[in-house]
Design an enzyme around this catalytic site. Structure first.
Site, PDB file in Angstrom:
ATOM      1  N   HIS A 267      -7.702   3.602   4.252  1.00  0.00           N
ATOM      2  CA  HIS A 267      -7.745   4.405   5.475  1.00  0.00           C
ATOM      3  C   HIS A 267      -9.168   4.559   6.024  1.00  0.00           C
ATOM      4  CE1 HIS A 267      -3.656   5.989   4.769  1.00  0.00           C
ATOM      5  NE2 HIS A 267      -3.699   6.390   6.010  1.00  0.00           N
TER       6      HIS A 267
ATOM      7  N   CYS B 148      -3.991  -1.191  -2.047  1.00  0.00           N
ATOM      8  CA  CYS B 148      -4.302   0.215  -2.323  1.00  0.00           C
ATOM      9  C   CYS B 148      -5.370   0.363  -3.409  1.00  0.00           C
ATOM     10  CB  CYS B 148      -3.010   0.903  -2.764  1.00  0.00           C
ATOM     11  SG  CYS B 148      -3.211   2.623  -3.204  1.00  0.00           S
TER      12      CYS B 148
ATOM     13  N   GLU C  78      -4.883  10.377   9.797  1.00  0.00           N
ATOM     14  CA  GLU C  78      -3.450  10.363  10.152  1.00  0.00           C
ATOM     15  C   GLU C  78      -3.141  11.351  11.269  1.00  0.00           C
ATOM     16  OE1 GLU C  78      -0.494   9.063   8.412  1.00  0.00           O
ATOM     17  OE2 GLU C  78      -1.601   7.722   7.092  1.00  0.00           O
TER      18      GLU C  78
ATOM     19  N   CYS D 135     -10.973   3.169   0.039  1.00  0.00           N
ATOM     20  CA  CYS D 135      -9.612   3.575   0.410  1.00  0.00           C
ATOM     21  C   CYS D 135      -9.315   2.879   1.735  1.00  0.00           C
ATOM     22  CB  CYS D 135      -9.533   5.090   0.562  1.00  0.00           C
ATOM     23  SG  CYS D 135      -7.986   5.671   1.311  1.00  0.00           S
TER      24      CYS D 135
ATOM     25  N   ASP E 130       0.864  -1.178   0.000  1.00  0.00           N
ATOM     26  CA  ASP E 130       0.000   0.000   0.000  1.00  0.00           C
ATOM     27  C   ASP E 130       0.906   1.235   0.000  1.00  0.00           C
ATOM     28  OD1 ASP E 130      -2.476   1.353   0.094  1.00  0.00           O
ATOM     29  OD2 ASP E 130      -2.288   1.644   2.242  1.00  0.00           O
ATOM     30  N   SER E 131       0.298   2.406  -0.191  1.00  0.00           N
ATOM     31  CA  SER E 131       1.082   3.643  -0.189  1.00  0.00           C
ATOM     32  C   SER E 131       1.647   3.952   1.202  1.00  0.00           C
ATOM     33  CB  SER E 131       0.221   4.806  -0.662  1.00  0.00           C
ATOM     34  OG  SER E 131      -0.877   4.971   0.197  1.00  0.00           O
TER      35      SER E 131
END
Lengths: 268, 268
Positions: B187, B73, B153, B185, B10-11
């Site tokens: 996140h 991702c 984040e 996504c 993933d990123s």
């Protein structure tokens, strides 16, 4: 006289605030700008990574025959400037923390100064270190504001959400009765309107880009390296695709971007 | 039996939601995880850059002798999967868009489906394309939510600001009376609590990670490549420094990270 261009770089579009100052105040100078749009943002990354990325960019700018470099990025300026000066001793470099410090020293009356910036800029403690080196009696309060950049980039700068976020981040600084606030990230001047609504008239906002352009001028004059081209060239390079950057740059600079290209920056 | 590890990438940290599913449901499998923390986020970058970065990561994972790869991702899955399958035809790959589509088809009653994701995921139109390919009568509404990742984040996930941002992004989808919302996504599952407060009980939230882990299991079973190691190995690699990732990963996975290292990914 030296008609070679000035190199300016940042993690993305933010450094255009510095480009604008140079265009307005050093009108005869050509510019090569690099925005690291494939690896933006820098503010949440480690010192080692920020230094490595910056060195690649400086090698690229040197390959474009720049006569001097402005590091427009506060994260690079506060974390990596010593290492970069050591790696590239022959090219004159202006960064943005020193200029911000200089302006704050002139502005403050109460000696209580706030600094907002990315996580990496605040964690470096560079602003308080340099300010207190100049005057031990100063009180300096830093605050990382990682949501400011995404708020600007996604167009929320004048929304109520931005007001709430700004108010929450700045609360501890306002409680200390600061009279000056250094905008320690090139994106933050784009939030000026909302920040002013939160801090009121008692707090002066400081944008280091203005003083950074003056420092570059001083260096060029002192070394007989100025240029008074009637048609200076502005070249823009990015690491991601050109379209989005071009669009944002044209809106911000109020002029057409004629020369823009993508560079495989990790090869430098 | 094949005791080689599964590669997952993933990123940044988001793909740990997929790691967790694999750890829970494929308990005998070893894992090599790569998080591109030096170049995160991918969601605002171009297809070419996302494809180039992903190819470097896959070359790294292959050098670690993985038997199969999960692209955790959504930005990579929706933009680059065809190119990546062409570049690496010999390694079994599971992505996350197909699994999200599969779950939404099972969940929806009204046929009105919302998709939230990064700018690049929504701009790819991959989710609506695949959904409508399965059933022409579906109505699919996409919305890019670029502030969701920074809110998570920076620890604002349960703050009033997050509620306001979620409400504003989801307003056009709720006006269409969707009954299912794909969290496109990795996140976004971390915002579940706030999203549920906004959408209420009438909208089912869909997390593609669950189905992606099942697809990996199907592939391994079909090819006799499963493993039932009693002590599977979990190795983590990142492109930026290890500390911050390690800290977040240990909190999220509720277990100590024993093996973690930084990789110069641009050399792959």
């Amino acid at each position: 006289m030296d008609s070679r261009p000035i190199g300016i770089f940042d993690s993305g579009v933010g450094g255009l605030t510095v480009v604008k100052e140079v265009m307005n105040n050093l009108a005869g100078e050509s510019i090569v700008y690099f925005g690291d749009t494939a690896r933006v943002p820098y503010g949440s990354k480690s010192k080692q990574t920020v230094t490595r990325f910056s060195a690649q960019i400086i090698r690229f700018l040197l390959s474009q025959d720049v006569k001097a470099i402005i590091i427009a990025c506060n994260t690079v300026s506060s974390n990596s400037i010593e290492e970069l000066r050591e790696m590239f001793p022959d090219i004159p470099m202006v960064e943005v923390v020193g200029p911000g410090v200089h302006m704050a020293l002139r502005t403050t009356r109460s000696g209580k100064i706030g600094v907002v910036g990315t996580q990496a800029t605040i964690a470096s403690h560079k602003y308080p270190e340099l300010l207190i080196e100049q005057n031990e009696a100063l009180e300096v309060y830093g605050k990382a504001c990682p949501l400011f950049v995404p708020l600007v980039e996604d167009g929320w700068a004048n929304h109520n959400v931005a007001f709430e976020v700004v108010a929450e981040y700045l609360k501890p600084l306002l409680e200390k009765n600061i009279d000056s606030l250094i905008l320690g990230c090139t994106h933050y001047p784009m939030l000026t309107h909302t920040i002013k609504k939160v801090v009121g008239d008692q707090v002066e906002l400081i944008n280091p880009a203005e003083e950074a352009a003056k420092r570059m001028e001083d260096i060029l004059v002192k070394n007989n390296m100025t240029s008074d081209d009637e048609k200076p060239e502005y070249k823009f390079y990015v690491s991601d695709s050109e379209e989005r950057f071009k669009e944002m740059a044209q809106i911000f600079l109020h002029k057409p971007i004629e020369h823009i290209a993508t560079v495989p920056i990790e090869e430098y």
